[in-house]
Scaffold this motif. Structure first.
Motif, PDB file in Angstrom:
ATOM      1  N   MET A 157       0.819  -1.217   0.000  1.00 35.33           N
ATOM      2  CA  MET A 157       0.000   0.000   0.000  1.00 35.33           C
ATOM      3  C   MET A 157       0.852   1.265   0.000  1.00 35.33           C
ATOM      4  O   MET A 157       0.326   2.372  -0.004  1.00 35.33           O
ATOM      5  N   GLY A 158       2.175   1.109   0.039  1.00 32.87           N
ATOM      6  CA  GLY A 158       3.064   2.265   0.031  1.00 32.87           C
ATOM      7  C   GLY A 158       3.233   2.921   1.394  1.00 32.87           C
ATOM      8  O   GLY A 158       3.805   4.006   1.485  1.00 32.87           O
ATOM      9  N   LYS A 159       2.783   2.279   2.462  1.00 31.24           N
ATOM     10  CA  LYS A 159       2.942   2.843   3.799  1.00 31.24           C
ATOM     11  C   LYS A 159       4.353   2.639   4.323  1.00 31.24           C
ATOM     12  O   LYS A 159       4.788   3.330   5.233  1.00 31.24           O
ATOM     13  N   ILE A 160       5.051   1.647   3.767  1.00 32.26           N
ATOM     14  CA  ILE A 160       6.452   1.388   4.102  1.00 32.26           C
ATOM     15  C   ILE A 160       7.224   1.279   2.797  1.00 32.26           C
ATOM     16  O   ILE A 160       6.792   0.578   1.875  1.00 32.26           O
ATOM     17  N   LYS A 161       8.350   1.969   2.725  1.00 31.62           N
ATOM     18  CA  LYS A 161       9.246   1.864   1.573  1.00 31.62           C
ATOM     19  C   LYS A 161      10.552   1.260   2.077  1.00 31.62           C
ATOM     20  O   LYS A 161      11.110   1.718   3.071  1.00 31.62           O
ATOM     21  N   ILE A 162      11.030   0.233   1.381  1.00 33.55           N
ATOM     22  CA  ILE A 162      12.229  -0.485   1.807  1.00 33.55           C
ATOM     23  C   ILE A 162      13.348  -0.217   0.811  1.00 33.55           C
ATOM     24  O   ILE A 162      13.149  -0.300  -0.398  1.00 33.55           O
ATOM     25  N   SER A 163      14.542   0.087   1.350  1.00 31.61           N
ATOM     26  CA  SER A 163      15.728   0.193   0.507  1.00 31.61           C
ATOM     27  C   SER A 163      16.868  -0.562   1.182  1.00 31.61           C
ATOM     28  O   SER A 163      16.920  -0.648   2.405  1.00 31.61           O
ATOM     29  N   GLY A 164      17.726  -1.129   0.382  1.00 35.81           N
ATOM     30  CA  GLY A 164      18.852  -1.885   0.932  1.00 35.81           C
ATOM     31  C   GLY A 164      18.575  -3.378   0.937  1.00 35.81           C
ATOM     32  O   GLY A 164      17.839  -3.897   0.102  1.00 35.81           O
ATOM     33  N   ASP A 165      19.157  -4.070   1.889  1.00 34.64           N
ATOM     34  CA  ASP A 165      19.135  -5.523   1.986  1.00 34.64           C
ATOM     35  C   ASP A 165      17.783  -6.031   2.484  1.00 34.64           C
ATOM     36  O   ASP A 165      17.454  -5.913   3.658  1.00 34.64           O
ATOM     37  N   MET A 166      17.011  -6.623   1.582  1.00 36.28           N
ATOM     38  CA  MET A 166      15.691  -7.153   1.945  1.00 36.28           C
ATOM     39  C   MET A 166      15.791  -8.285   2.962  1.00 36.28           C
ATOM     40  O   MET A 166      14.874  -8.507   3.740  1.00 36.28           O
ATOM     41  N   GLY A 167      16.917  -9.006   2.971  1.00 32.42           N
ATOM     42  CA  GLY A 167      17.101 -10.095   3.923  1.00 32.42           C
ATOM     43  C   GLY A 167      17.052  -9.592   5.352  1.00 32.42           C
ATOM     44  O   GLY A 167      16.514 -10.259   6.246  1.00 32.42           O
ATOM     45  N   VAL A 168      17.595  -8.395   5.591  1.00 34.11           N
ATOM     46  CA  VAL A 168      17.564  -7.804   6.932  1.00 34.11           C
ATOM     47  C   VAL A 168      16.133  -7.462   7.316  1.00 34.11           C
ATOM     48  O   VAL A 168      15.707  -7.697   8.449  1.00 34.11           O
ATOM     49  N   ALA A 169      15.376  -6.924   6.368  1.00 36.30           N
ATOM     50  CA  ALA A 169      13.964  -6.613   6.629  1.00 36.30           C
ATOM     51  C   ALA A 169      13.179  -7.872   6.974  1.00 36.30           C
ATOM     52  O   ALA A 169      12.319  -7.862   7.857  1.00 36.30           O
ATOM     53  N   MET A 170      13.488  -8.979   6.307  1.00 38.65           N
ATOM     54  CA  MET A 170      12.804 -10.247   6.577  1.00 38.65           C
ATOM     55  C   MET A 170      13.131 -10.751   7.983  1.00 38.65           C
ATOM     56  O   MET A 170      12.266 -11.323   8.652  1.00 38.65           O
ATOM     57  N   LYS A 171      14.356 -10.526   8.448  1.00 43.13           N
ATOM     58  CA  LYS A 171      14.729 -10.925   9.815  1.00 43.13           C
ATOM     59  C   LYS A 171      13.899 -10.160  10.833  1.00 43.13           C
ATOM     60  O   LYS A 171      13.523 -10.703  11.866  1.00 43.13           O
ATOM     61  N   LEU A 172      13.616  -8.905  10.545  1.00 45.77           N
ATOM     62  CA  LEU A 172      12.795  -8.100  11.452  1.00 45.77           C
ATOM     63  C   LEU A 172      11.402  -8.715  11.558  1.00 45.77           C
ATOM     64  O   LEU A 172      10.842  -8.800  12.645  1.00 45.77           O
ATOM     65  N   GLY A 173      10.866  -9.157  10.435  1.00 43.94           N
ATOM     66  CA  GLY A 173       9.551  -9.767  10.441  1.00 43.94           C
ATOM     67  C   GLY A 173       9.460 -10.951  11.379  1.00 43.94           C
ATOM     68  O   GLY A 173       8.448 -11.158  12.058  1.00 43.94           O
ATOM     69  N   LYS A 174      10.514 -11.742  11.460  1.00 47.99           N
ATOM     70  CA  LYS A 174      10.528 -12.891  12.357  1.00 47.99           C
ATOM     71  C   LYS A 174      10.570 -12.473  13.817  1.00 47.99           C
ATOM     72  O   LYS A 174      10.040 -13.142  14.684  1.00 47.99           O
ATOM     73  N   LEU A 175      11.209 -11.325  14.102  1.00 51.23           N
ATOM     74  CA  LEU A 175      11.308 -10.854  15.479  1.00 51.23           C
ATOM     75  C   LEU A 175       9.990 -10.291  16.007  1.00 51.23           C
ATOM     76  O   LEU A 175       9.687 -10.424  17.178  1.00 51.23           O
ATOM     77  N   ILE A 176       9.238  -9.629  15.142  1.00 53.19           N
ATOM     78  CA  ILE A 176       8.028  -8.952  15.619  1.00 53.19           C
ATOM     79  C   ILE A 176       6.763  -9.774  15.423  1.00 53.19           C
ATOM     80  O   ILE A 176       5.699  -9.350  15.834  1.00 53.19           O
ATOM     81  N   SER A 177       6.882 -10.952  14.835  1.00 52.34           N
ATOM     82  CA  SER A 177       5.678 -11.767  14.619  1.00 52.34           C
ATOM     83  C   SER A 177       5.322 -12.584  15.844  1.00 52.34           C
ATOM     84  O   SER A 177       6.053 -12.715  16.766  1.00 52.34           O
TER      85      SER A 177
END
Length: 94
Positions: free
Chosen positions: A74-94
């Motif tokens: 929906m464009g509420k979050i824009k990601i730049s850089g290493d997507m793998g790091v963003a995926m690690k965050l998802g595991k921490l907050i789920s």
């Protein structure tokens, strides 16, 4: 809630958990929170990955009231850089 308060809550929530890499929550004029192996700080620096979002959406994301994938689509979050790091965050907050 200020970014300093949010960073403090992140540090508390991550106690005993490991986060490999560095990630920045860039909330524009409100400031940044940098997440690293050492915890969370509001000091800006270069990171592996940056998430651009509003302070309000950051609070929703961290409390589970905003689905990360939906927010990106929906464009509420824009990601730049290493997507793998963003995926690690998802595991921490789920």
């Amino acid at each position: 809630m200020s970014l300093q308060d949010i960073a403090k809550d992140i540090r508390t929530g991550l106690a005993g958990k490991n986060f490999d890499g560095t990630l920045k929550f860039d909330c524009g004029k409100d400031g940044v929170i940098v997440l690293s192996e050492g915890g969370a700080t509001t000091d800006d620096c270069d990171t592996d990955c940056t998430l651009q979002l509003s302070r309000e959406n950051l609070k929703k994301l961290l409390t589970g009231k905003l689905n990360p994938m939906t927010a990106v689509m929906m464009g509420k979050i824009k990601i730049s850089g290493d997507m793998g790091v963003a995926m690690k965050l998802g595991k921490l907050i789920s």
